[in-house]
Design a protein around this motif. Sequence first.
Motif, short mmCIF file in Angstrom:
data_model
loop_
_atom_site.label_atom_id
_atom_site.label_comp_id
_atom_site.label_asym_id
_atom_site.label_seq_id
_atom_site.Cartn_x
_atom_site.Cartn_y
_atom_site.Cartn_z
N SER A 53 0.84 -1.19 0.00
CA SER A 53 0.00 0.00 0.00
C SER A 53 0.87 1.24 0.00
O SER A 53 2.08 1.19 0.22
CB SER A 53 -0.92 0.00 1.22
OG SER A 53 -0.16 -0.07 2.42
N CYS A 54 0.22 2.38 -0.24
CA CYS A 54 0.90 3.67 -0.17
C CYS A 54 -0.15 4.71 0.17
O CYS A 54 -1.35 4.44 0.17
CB CYS A 54 1.59 4.00 -1.50
SG CYS A 54 0.45 4.22 -2.89
N ALA A 55 0.30 5.92 0.48
CA ALA A 55 -0.64 6.96 0.88
C ALA A 55 -0.31 8.29 0.22
O ALA A 55 0.85 8.70 0.16
CB ALA A 55 -0.64 7.11 2.40
N LEU A 56 -1.37 8.95 -0.25
CA LEU A 56 -1.30 10.33 -0.71
C LEU A 56 -1.97 11.18 0.38
O LEU A 56 -3.15 10.96 0.69
CB LEU A 56 -2.04 10.51 -2.03
CG LEU A 56 -1.36 10.03 -3.30
CD1 LEU A 56 -2.34 10.10 -4.47
CD2 LEU A 56 -0.12 10.87 -3.61
N PHE A 80 4.59 2.21 5.25
CA PHE A 80 4.29 2.20 3.82
C PHE A 80 4.68 3.56 3.23
O PHE A 80 4.75 4.56 3.96
CB PHE A 80 2.80 1.90 3.54
CG PHE A 80 1.84 2.68 4.38
CD1 PHE A 80 1.57 4.02 4.11
CD2 PHE A 80 1.18 2.07 5.44
CE1 PHE A 80 0.67 4.73 4.88
CE2 PHE A 80 0.28 2.78 6.22
CZ PHE A 80 0.02 4.12 5.94
N PRO A 81 4.97 3.60 1.93
CA PRO A 81 5.42 4.85 1.31
C PRO A 81 4.35 5.95 1.38
O PRO A 81 3.15 5.68 1.20
CB PRO A 81 5.71 4.45 -0.13
CG PRO A 81 5.97 2.98 -0.07
CD PRO A 81 5.04 2.47 0.99
N VAL A 82 4.81 7.17 1.61
CA VAL A 82 3.92 8.32 1.73
C VAL A 82 4.39 9.44 0.81
O VAL A 82 5.59 9.71 0.72
CB VAL A 82 3.91 8.84 3.19
CG1 VAL A 82 3.23 10.20 3.28
CG2 VAL A 82 3.20 7.84 4.10
N SER A 83 3.45 10.05 0.13
CA SER A 83 3.73 11.27 -0.64
C SER A 83 2.66 12.31 -0.28
O SER A 83 1.60 11.96 0.26
CB SER A 83 3.73 11.01 -2.14
OG SER A 83 4.86 10.26 -2.52
N PHE A 84 2.95 13.56 -0.61
CA PHE A 84 2.05 14.63 -0.20
C PHE A 84 1.40 15.35 -1.38
O PHE A 84 2.01 15.52 -2.44
CB PHE A 84 2.81 15.65 0.66
CG PHE A 84 3.16 15.12 2.02
CD1 PHE A 84 2.22 15.11 3.04
CD2 PHE A 84 4.41 14.59 2.27
CE1 PHE A 84 2.52 14.60 4.30
CE2 PHE A 84 4.73 14.08 3.52
CZ PHE A 84 3.78 14.08 4.54
N ILE A 85 0.15 15.75 -1.15
CA ILE A 85 -0.59 16.59 -2.09
C ILE A 85 -0.53 18.01 -1.52
O ILE A 85 -0.77 18.21 -0.32
CB ILE A 85 -2.07 16.17 -2.19
CG1 ILE A 85 -2.19 14.68 -2.53
CG2 ILE A 85 -2.80 17.03 -3.20
CD1 ILE A 85 -3.60 14.13 -2.37
N ILE A 103 8.21 10.16 -0.18
CA ILE A 103 8.69 9.82 -1.51
C ILE A 103 8.72 11.04 -2.41
O ILE A 103 9.69 11.28 -3.13
CB ILE A 103 7.80 8.73 -2.15
CG1 ILE A 103 7.76 7.47 -1.26
CG2 ILE A 103 8.32 8.37 -3.55
CD1 ILE A 103 9.10 6.84 -1.01
N ASP A 104 7.65 11.86 -2.38
CA ASP A 104 7.59 13.02 -3.27
C ASP A 104 6.43 13.93 -2.87
O ASP A 104 5.62 13.61 -1.99
CB ASP A 104 7.40 12.56 -4.72
CG ASP A 104 8.05 13.52 -5.72
OD1 ASP A 104 8.29 14.68 -5.36
OD2 ASP A 104 8.30 13.08 -6.86
N PHE A 105 6.35 15.07 -3.54
CA PHE A 105 5.23 16.00 -3.44
C PHE A 105 4.57 16.08 -4.81
O PHE A 105 5.25 16.06 -5.83
CB PHE A 105 5.71 17.40 -3.04
CG PHE A 105 5.93 17.57 -1.57
CD1 PHE A 105 5.05 18.31 -0.81
CD2 PHE A 105 7.03 17.00 -0.94
CE1 PHE A 105 5.25 18.49 0.55
CE2 PHE A 105 7.24 17.16 0.42
CZ PHE A 105 6.34 17.92 1.17
N ILE A 106 3.25 16.15 -4.81
CA ILE A 106 2.55 16.35 -6.07
C ILE A 106 1.63 17.57 -5.89
O ILE A 106 0.90 17.65 -4.90
CB ILE A 106 1.76 15.10 -6.49
CG1 ILE A 106 1.21 15.26 -7.90
CG2 ILE A 106 0.68 14.73 -5.49
CD1 ILE A 106 0.75 13.96 -8.53
N GLN A 107 1.72 18.51 -6.80
CA GLN A 107 1.02 19.78 -6.61
C GLN A 107 -0.34 19.81 -7.30
O GLN A 107 -0.58 19.16 -8.31
CB GLN A 107 1.88 20.94 -7.12
CG GLN A 107 3.13 21.17 -6.27
CD GLN A 107 3.72 22.56 -6.46
OE1 GLN A 107 3.74 23.07 -7.56
NE2 GLN A 107 4.19 23.14 -5.39
#
Length: 212
Positions: A53-56, A80-85, A103-107
């Motif tokens: 799994s992963c999380a945004l 679990f891997p986490v990225s941000f909105i 892991i990363d940011f997504i705008q």
Amino acid sequence: METNDVVYVVDDDLAILDSLKWLLESNGYIVICHHSAENFLKFLENTDQSTPSCALIDVKMKGMSGLDLQEKLIDNGFNFPVSFITGYADIPMVSKAFRHGAIDFIQKPINEYALFELINRMLTKSYGMKKELMEITRIKEKLETLTRREKDVVRHIISGKLNKEIAEVMGIEVKTVEAHRANLMDKLQVNRPTTLLLLLLRLEQAKVTAIE
């Protein structure tokens, strides 16, 4: 695309939740949405963590922020891997998130191609993490089969002692040390001391106590 992997989306903007849920589910993902960090943490308490799994997670939310949620996940052992909105991201925010393993940011507005690339990257990492966890568990189970004497011998091998030195420290015969050594190497399925050291190093890197 069809997958059993789970994508968590945590955002207090219901329009964003609905949009991402529809987009991801239409591309074969299982999507579980939460409108608050607190709700997500409560949900995870009774969730099977063996599924990749992963999380945004939205950075700015009412109540607990996304960055605070990230810390809570780490503290509670949810791995679990986490990225941000985010609508915007300043350097301190990004730095803090990456220090804690983001892991990363997504705008916003979210680019679909960038979203799918990020999700696939996170799930690939999640598979690797689950595989490593299974291997660590397997190593621990093998170590638990050792007798107390065999564990003592392992400690001395790790410290670099030769059989004769181990025998002197433990007050036993060299042949007895050799027998313990042969038995423990067989149980751990290793054939060289260097392989044993590498095995124990993996446990150390995973912050697992090797020999208790």
